[in-house]
Structures are given as structure tokens and as C-alpha cells.
Design an enzyme around this catalytic site. Structure first.
Site, PDB file in Angstrom:
ATOM      1  N   CYS A 252      -4.256  12.985  13.324  1.00  0.00           N
ATOM      2  CA  CYS A 252      -4.946  11.706  13.175  1.00  0.00           C
ATOM      3  C   CYS A 252      -4.739  10.891  14.435  1.00  0.00           C
ATOM      4  CB  CYS A 252      -4.508  10.974  11.917  1.00  0.00           C
ATOM      5  SG  CYS A 252      -2.976  10.100  12.099  1.00  0.00           S
TER       6      CYS A 252
ATOM      7  N   ASP B 175       5.117   0.813  11.980  1.00  0.00           N
ATOM      8  CA  ASP B 175       3.899   0.148  11.492  1.00  0.00           C
ATOM      9  C   ASP B 175       3.801  -1.310  11.941  1.00  0.00           C
ATOM     10  OD1 ASP B 175       3.141   2.488  10.297  1.00  0.00           O
ATOM     11  OD2 ASP B 175       3.713   1.907   8.264  1.00  0.00           O
TER      12      ASP B 175
ATOM     13  N   ARG C 243      -8.349  -0.689   4.895  1.00  0.00           N
ATOM     14  CA  ARG C 243      -7.461   0.312   4.299  1.00  0.00           C
ATOM     15  C   ARG C 243      -6.101  -0.292   3.950  1.00  0.00           C
ATOM     16  NH1 ARG C 243      -7.210   5.956   7.285  1.00  0.00           N
ATOM     17  NH2 ARG C 243      -5.863   6.242   5.497  1.00  0.00           N
TER      18      ARG C 243
ATOM     19  N   ILE D 200       8.627   7.202  16.703  1.00  0.00           N
ATOM     20  CA  ILE D 200       8.223   7.925  15.488  1.00  0.00           C
ATOM     21  C   ILE D 200       6.968   8.775  15.727  1.00  0.00           C
ATOM     22  CG2 ILE D 200       7.656   7.727  13.017  1.00  0.00           C
ATOM     23  CD1 ILE D 200      10.422   6.582  13.604  1.00  0.00           C
TER      24      ILE D 200
ATOM     25  N   ARG E  82      -4.432  10.784   4.588  1.00  0.00           N
ATOM     26  CA  ARG E  82      -3.396  11.814   4.646  1.00  0.00           C
ATOM     27  C   ARG E  82      -2.401  11.722   3.491  1.00  0.00           C
ATOM     28  NH1 ARG E  82      -2.254  14.290   9.199  1.00  0.00           N
ATOM     29  NH2 ARG E  82      -0.131  14.380   8.437  1.00  0.00           N
TER      30      ARG E  82
ATOM     31  N   ARG F 116       1.049  14.777  13.295  1.00  0.00           N
ATOM     32  CA  ARG F 116       1.494  14.552  11.921  1.00  0.00           C
ATOM     33  C   ARG F 116       1.489  15.813  11.049  1.00  0.00           C
ATOM     34  NH1 ARG F 116      -0.806   8.966   9.705  1.00  0.00           N
ATOM     35  NH2 ARG F 116       1.066   9.098   8.438  1.00  0.00           N
ATOM     36  N   PRO F 117       2.339  16.788  11.363  1.00  0.00           N
ATOM     37  CA  PRO F 117       2.415  17.989  10.521  1.00  0.00           C
ATOM     38  C   PRO F 117       3.016  17.683   9.150  1.00  0.00           C
ATOM     39  CG  PRO F 117       4.157  18.016  12.177  1.00  0.00           C
ATOM     40  CD  PRO F 117       3.310  16.793  12.467  1.00  0.00           C
ATOM     41  N   VAL F 118       2.886  18.636   8.208  1.00  0.00           N
ATOM     42  CA  VAL F 118       3.515  18.458   6.881  1.00  0.00           C
ATOM     43  C   VAL F 118       4.517  19.577   6.609  1.00  0.00           C
ATOM     44  CG1 VAL F 118       1.708  17.054   5.798  1.00  0.00           C
ATOM     45  CG2 VAL F 118       1.524  19.551   5.768  1.00  0.00           C
ATOM     46  N   ASP F 119       5.042  20.176   7.697  1.00  0.00           N
ATOM     47  CA  ASP F 119       5.958  21.312   7.542  1.00  0.00           C
ATOM     48  C   ASP F 119       7.195  20.966   6.703  1.00  0.00           C
ATOM     49  OD1 ASP F 119       6.474  19.628   9.818  1.00  0.00           O
ATOM     50  OD2 ASP F 119       8.039  21.026  10.439  1.00  0.00           O
ATOM     51  N   LEU F 120       7.692  19.728   6.813  1.00  0.00           N
ATOM     52  CA  LEU F 120       8.903  19.376   6.056  1.00  0.00           C
ATOM     53  C   LEU F 120       8.620  19.328   4.552  1.00  0.00           C
ATOM     54  CD1 LEU F 120      10.277  16.544   8.406  1.00  0.00           C
ATOM     55  CD2 LEU F 120      10.953  18.956   8.330  1.00  0.00           C
TER      56      LEU F 120
ATOM     57  N   LYS G  85       0.832  -1.215   0.000  1.00  0.00           N
ATOM     58  CA  LYS G  85       0.000   0.000   0.000  1.00  0.00           C
ATOM     59  C   LYS G  85       0.860   1.256   0.000  1.00  0.00           C
ATOM     60  CE  LYS G  85      -1.683   1.477   4.125  1.00  0.00           C
ATOM     61  NZ  LYS G  85      -1.412   2.854   4.545  1.00  0.00           N
ATOM     62  N   ASN G  86       1.845   1.294   0.895  1.00  0.00           N
ATOM     63  CA  ASN G  86       2.599   2.541   1.065  1.00  0.00           C
ATOM     64  C   ASN G  86       3.624   2.784  -0.043  1.00  0.00           C
ATOM     65  OD1 ASN G  86       1.087   3.106   3.265  1.00  0.00           O
ATOM     66  ND2 ASN G  86       2.640   2.558   4.786  1.00  0.00           N
TER      67      ASN G  86
HETATM   68  C1  EPZ Z   1       4.482   7.001   6.281  1.00  0.00           C
HETATM   69  O1  EPZ Z   1       3.740   8.081   6.815  1.00  0.00           O
HETATM   70  C2  EPZ Z   1       3.529   5.821   6.221  1.00  0.00           C
HETATM   71  N1  EPZ Z   1       2.418   6.160   5.344  1.00  0.00           N
HETATM   72  C3  EPZ Z   1       3.058   5.459   7.610  1.00  0.00           C
HETATM   73  O2  EPZ Z   1       2.249   4.296   7.524  1.00  0.00           O
HETATM   74  C4  EPZ Z   1       4.264   5.168   8.503  1.00  0.00           C
HETATM   75  O3  EPZ Z   1       3.833   4.940   9.816  1.00  0.00           O
HETATM   76  C5  EPZ Z   1       5.246   6.349   8.479  1.00  0.00           C
HETATM   77  O4  EPZ Z   1       5.602   6.675   7.103  1.00  0.00           O
HETATM   78  C6  EPZ Z   1       6.528   6.097   9.242  1.00  0.00           C
HETATM   79  O5  EPZ Z   1       7.156   4.962   8.717  1.00  0.00           O
HETATM   80  C7  EPZ Z   1       2.544   6.062   4.029  1.00  0.00           C
HETATM   81  O6  EPZ Z   1       3.606   5.711   3.505  1.00  0.00           O
HETATM   82  C8  EPZ Z   1       1.355   6.390   3.192  1.00  0.00           C
HETATM   83  P1  EPZ Z   1       6.649  10.419   8.164  1.00  0.00           P
HETATM   84  P2  EPZ Z   1       4.311   9.576   6.740  1.00  0.00           P
HETATM   85  O7  EPZ Z   1       6.542  11.685   7.367  1.00  0.00           O
HETATM   86  O8  EPZ Z   1       5.044   9.752   5.467  1.00  0.00           O
HETATM   87  C9  EPZ Z   1       6.889  13.768  11.576  1.00  0.00           C
HETATM   88  C10 EPZ Z   1       0.355   2.923   7.941  1.00  0.00           C
HETATM   89  O9  EPZ Z   1      -0.116   2.385   8.972  1.00  0.00           O
HETATM   90  N2  EPZ Z   1       6.769  14.746  10.470  1.00  0.00           N
HETATM   91  O10 EPZ Z   1       7.836   9.551   7.949  1.00  0.00           O
HETATM   92  O11 EPZ Z   1       3.190  10.492   7.044  1.00  0.00           O
HETATM   93  C11 EPZ Z   1       5.609  12.953  11.757  1.00  0.00           C
HETATM   94  O12 EPZ Z   1       4.654  13.631  12.525  1.00  0.00           O
HETATM   95  C12 EPZ Z   1       0.877   4.355   7.959  1.00  0.00           C
HETATM   96  O13 EPZ Z   1       0.399   2.349   6.832  1.00  0.00           O
HETATM   97  C13 EPZ Z   1       6.928  16.085  10.741  1.00  0.00           C
HETATM   98  O14 EPZ Z   1       7.145  16.494  11.881  1.00  0.00           O
HETATM   99  O15 EPZ Z   1       5.322   9.541   7.961  1.00  0.00           O
HETATM  100  C14 EPZ Z   1       6.141  11.697  12.412  1.00  0.00           C
HETATM  101  O16 EPZ Z   1       6.294  11.923  13.786  1.00  0.00           O
HETATM  102  C15 EPZ Z   1       0.574   5.069   9.227  1.00  0.00           C
HETATM  103  N3  EPZ Z   1       6.794  16.987   9.710  1.00  0.00           N
HETATM  104  C16 EPZ Z   1       7.523  11.535  11.765  1.00  0.00           C
HETATM  105  O17 EPZ Z   1       7.864  12.818  11.222  1.00  0.00           O
HETATM  106  C17 EPZ Z   1       6.545  16.576   8.424  1.00  0.00           C
HETATM  107  O18 EPZ Z   1       6.447  17.436   7.531  1.00  0.00           O
HETATM  108  C18 EPZ Z   1       7.574  10.500  10.622  1.00  0.00           C
HETATM  109  O19 EPZ Z   1       6.523  10.775   9.701  1.00  0.00           O
HETATM  110  C19 EPZ Z   1       6.422  15.198   8.162  1.00  0.00           C
HETATM  111  C20 EPZ Z   1       6.539  14.301   9.198  1.00  0.00           C
END
Ligand code: EPZ
Length: 427
Positions: A124, A314, A406, A336, A100, A129-133, A22-23
Site C-alpha cells: 500500500c 499514525d 476512511r 515503522i 488491509r 506491509r507483509p502479513v507473514d507474522l 477506527k483501529n
Molecule cells: C496498524 O496497522 C494500524 N491499522 C495502522 O494504522 C498503524 O499505522 C500500524 O498498526 C502501526 O501502528 C489498524 O489498526 C487497522 P503492524 P498494522 O502490523 O496492524 C510490519 C492508519 O492510518 N509487519 O503493526 O497493519 C509492517 O510492514 C493505519 O489508521 C511485518 O513485517 O501494522 C510494518 O512495517 C495505517 N509482517 C510493521 O510491521 C507482518 O506480518 C508494523 O505493522 C505484519 C507487520
């Protein structure tokens, strides 16, 4: 709403075919926005999140046709995604709030069309889970980014330009979004401290097949030389390593013996190490792996989640279900996400002995869990309750099955084919 009913206590034996990841599939589908030519993706899993991404891309103008899988093995799905003309650069709230990962269309839209407008995903069940990066990276590539009425609005009317982007922390989604955007930026982009998950490597391989110039694939430093346009390609989605790890744990928890067909052991090394330490035999075969528990109970083992190649967040809920019935104690630390222990009170309802201290959960193994009605707030928490139900005495009823739908393709069919007493109750 559908529910899953499980009568536990049966050691699983047989064969499970692992679905496409999926991911990996979600960013690959978003990558179709980068080219006017068709992108054919095979080994796509049949999941609710894939349907949501299909709907999102369709409203951007992508024509999506399900086709016979070029790899030829029914019922594996393949789709041709054709973004000849992008008719809308807005990803609306109604779709983004469902999933998301919708934010992954932002980088490709800005790179190809010079603008993108995506509803800001909210928090969520597992964290804020911000998207600032993602947004800071796009700004480094020259986009103007504003927040307006709940929407991220990014503009780069003269196109993106390459830059050095150093991630202060590892993010899977931000790495994917910026990798896709950088492919069409002018000049060189360096992504430093990039995530190294197999899903990112898979995306990079697909982008390269589409004509992108990327070096450092599989490392934490990706170097991209932007090109003027990408072309069509055919790409098979990698097998789902989280589904693989979940069924490895199902074999371990029930004292069973499973053959996981199509699984890749090299993608689950951290899970393998933990399971072997707990008393599980894992061996690679030509077409996947076999997983079998040695005689006796599992042994409690400490686990800490980390970005790849560390132990995946995960899989944290699933290993907790397993450690709940192991001999001795184990400390499970989540690094994480800040709120990913929502399964703890539900496991406790089944008799697990777990105490949470900040980011760590101390699990004291008990000899037996008892079936109970349970519900969970996210996908991996839900499947941990299925694992607990498979070992528990009596009946477990897992509510809110839409979370499982999902991310786990035909889970009750796959498990019941290996002897589990599991069924879906509709309604
Ligand atoms: C991906 O989410 C996966 N989703 C998640 O799987 C998985 O848990 C996660 O990576 C970590 O491995 C998909 O691939 C669709 P991140 P993602 O950006 O990309 C923080 C599942 O169950 N962060 O690596 O959203 C964030 O809050 C799902 O299948 C920021 O602070 O994860 C987290 O604490 C759930 N700012 C950490 O980084 C940002 O701009 C890692 O998040 C982005 C992230």
C-alpha cells in the site's frame, strides 16, 4: 470526487467531541465472528472503513443491525453483530483490496470454523506491509497455511492448539489476529513481544467480556487459556487517540484553544510530551482535555516513531506539518513503515522546507505556509495537509478526500464549529 477547501489563519477555539477509535473498532467487529451470540459494540465511528468491515462481515453471514447506542448519546452509533451461522469463510479480493484490516477476519474464522480463506493484501501507499507474522503465528497454533491464486488458505480441521509465539518484531495486526484465534484454541497460548497499543487492550477487554481467559493485558506478554466457546457481550469502543492527537495539533498549529471532549490523555502521553516540549499547554479535564498554544511560535522538536507507548507512526505526518511552521529545525524519524513520507512533497508545495535522508526528515521551520492545491495517498498524510491548510495563508484545496473519510468522522463539521474556514466541495 469531493475536495476540502480551507482558508487558513484562524486560531481554532471551542469544543470537539472525539469519536470512537477506527483501529479499535475494526478488530472488535472481527471478534464478532468468534461467537454465535450477539456482540453489541457502542461508540462506533461512522467511517468508510467501518462500512467496508460491515460489508465484509455481512458476506461471511454476520447479521448487523444498527441500534440505539446503549450509552444513549446520539449520534454515537451502536451495532449488534450476530454471527449465529457463518455462511462463507472467504474474504474476497474486492473487499480486502479496499482495506488491509480485512485480514483480521482470518484468525477468528480459522478458530471458529477450522478454515479461512482471505485474499492476500497487496502493498500500500506507506509500505509493502507483509502479513507473514499473522501466518507464522497461525501455523504455530497448528493451522496449515497455503497461498493459492492470491488467497491465503488456512485450515485447522481439528481445531487450533495453544502454543508459544514469539514475535520477532512488534505487529499490531498480528497480535490482534492471534489473540482472537488463541481464545478458542485448546490449551495455553503465550504471545511474547506482543504489541501494547490501547486498541489491543480494548480488544482484550472485549474478549474477556465474551468469556475469554486472558492475562497480561496491557503488557507485551499475553497469556491466553483457550475456552470451548465465547458468548455475547456489550462493549463500548475507546475514543480515537489518533483523532485526539490530530486535533491537539490543530489547536497547537493555529495558536488556538480547544477542548477535546471524551479524549483520553493517558493514550497520548508520547504526543503530549512532544507538544509540551514545543510550547503547547495541555491539561486534563473531567471529560477530556484542553489544548492551548503558549504565546509565540512553536519550537522545533525531534520526533521518532515507535510502537506504543512511543510516538505513533499514525501521527508522524501531522507532527511534520506542525514542525514545518515551528521556530528552528526538527528531525523526524519514521521507524515503522519504509515509505511514509509521501506528504513531504505536498507540504513542500505549500512552502515547507523539508529534506528527507533515508528514514529521517529534516524540517527547517518557516514563518508561514502558503495555500495550494494538494493531494495525498493515505489517510494520515491527507490530514497533515488539512493541518497545513489551517495555518497557511490563502486557499488550500485538499483533493482525494476519500482518504480522510476512511478515518476522520465529519472532520469539516468538527473544525468549522471551532471557527475554521473549511468546507467540502462535492463532485
Ligand atoms: C496498524 O496497522 C494500524 N491499522 C495502522 O494504522 C498503524 O499505522 C500500524 O498498526 C502501526 O501502528 C489498524 O489498526 C487497522 P503492524 P498494522 O502490523 O496492524 C510490519 C492508519 O492510518 N509487519 O503493526 O497493519 C509492517 O510492514 C493505519 O489508521 C511485518 O513485517 O501494522 C510494518 O512495517 C495505517 N509482517 C510493521 O510491521 C507482518 O506480518 C508494523 O505493522 C505484519 C507487520
Amino acid at each position: 470526487m469531493d475536495r476540502i477547501l480551507i482558508r487558513g489563519g484562524v486560531p481554532l477555539a471551542g469544543e470537539i467531541r472525539i469519536s470512537g477509535a477506527k483501529n479499535a473498532a475494526l478488530p472488535l467487529m472481527a471478534a464478532s465472528l468468534l461467537t454465535s451470540e450477539p456482540l453489541v459494540l457502542s461508540n462506533l465511528p461512522d467511517l468508510a472503513d467501518i462500512a467496508t468491515m460491515t460489508n465484509l462481515l455481512a458476506q461471511h453471514g454476520v447479521l448487523i443491525e444498527h441500534i440505539a447506542d446503549p450509552a444513549g448519546e446520539a449520534p454515537r452509533q451502536a451495532a449488534e453483530l450476530s454471527a449465529r451461522r457463518i455462511t462463507s469463510t472467504t474474504a474476497p479480493y474486492d473487499l480486502v483490496r479496499k482495506m488491509r484490516a480485512s485480514v483480521l477476519v482470518l484468525g477468528p474464522l480459522v478458530a471458529r470454523c477450522g478454515r479461512g480463506r482471505v485474499s492476500l493484501p497487496g502493498g500500500c501507499a506507506i509500505g509493502t506491509r507483509p502479513v507473514d507474522l499473522h501466518l507464522k503465528g497461525l501455523q504455530r497454533l497448528g493451522a496449515e497455511v497455503e497461498l493459492n491464486e492470491g488467497y491465503i488458505e488456512a485450515r485447522a480441521p481439528d481445531g487450533l492448539r495453544g502454543a508459544e509465539i514469539v514475535f520477532p518484531s512488534v505487529s499490531v495486526g498480528a497480535t490482534e489476529n492471534l489473540l482472537m484465534a488463541a481464545c478458542l484454541a485448546r490449551g495455553e497460548t503465550q504471545l511474547i513481544n506482543a504489541a501494547r497499543e490501547p486498541e489491543i487492550t480494548d480488544l482484550a477487554h472485549c474478549l474477556i467480556a465474551m468469556g475469554a481467559r486472558i492475562e497480561g493485558v496491557g503488557s507485551d506478554r499475553l497469556v491466553v487459556q483457550g475456552v470451548a466457546a465465547l458468548h455475547g457481550a456489550h462493549h463500548p469502543v475507546i475514543p480515537d487517540r489518533i483523532e485526539t492527537g490530530t486535533y491537539m495539533m490543530a489547536a497547537a498549529a493555529t495558536g488556538g484553544d480547544l477542548r477535546l471532549v471524551g479524549a483520553r490523555l493517558d493514550h497520548v502521553e508520547a504526543v503530549r510530551r512532544i507538544l509540551e516540549g514545543a510550547g503547547v499547554c495541555i491539561s486534563e479535564s473531567d471529560d477530556g482535555m484542553t489544548v492551548r498554544r503558549r504565546n509565540g511560535r512553536l519550537v522545533g522538536t525531534d520526533v521518532m516513531t515507535e510502537p506504543y507507548p512511543g510516538f505513533p507512526t499514525d501521527m508522524q505526518a501531522q507532527i511534520m506539518a506542525l514542525m514545518s511552521v515551528a521556530e528552528g529545525a526538527s528531525m523526524i524519524t519514521e521507524t515503522i513503515f519504509e515509505n511514509r513520507f509521501m506528504h513531504v512533497p505536498e507540504l513542500a508545495r505549500m512552502g515547507a522546507n523539508i529534506t528527507v535522508h533515508g528514514a529521517s526528515a529534516l524540517v527547517r521551520g518557516v514563518p508561514r505556509l502558503m495555500g495550494a492545491p494538494v493531494m495525498a495517498t493515505d489517510l494520515r498524510a491527507s490530514v497533515s495537509l488539512v493541518l497545513a491548510g489551517l495555518v497557511a495563508g490563502g486557499e488550500t484545496i485538499v483533493n482525494r478526500v476519500y482518504h480522510l473519510d476512511r478515518g476522520y468522522e465529519r472532520i469539516e463539521e468538527k473544525l468549522s464549529a471551532c471557527g475554521a474556514r473549511i468546507e467540502r466541495a462535492h463532485g
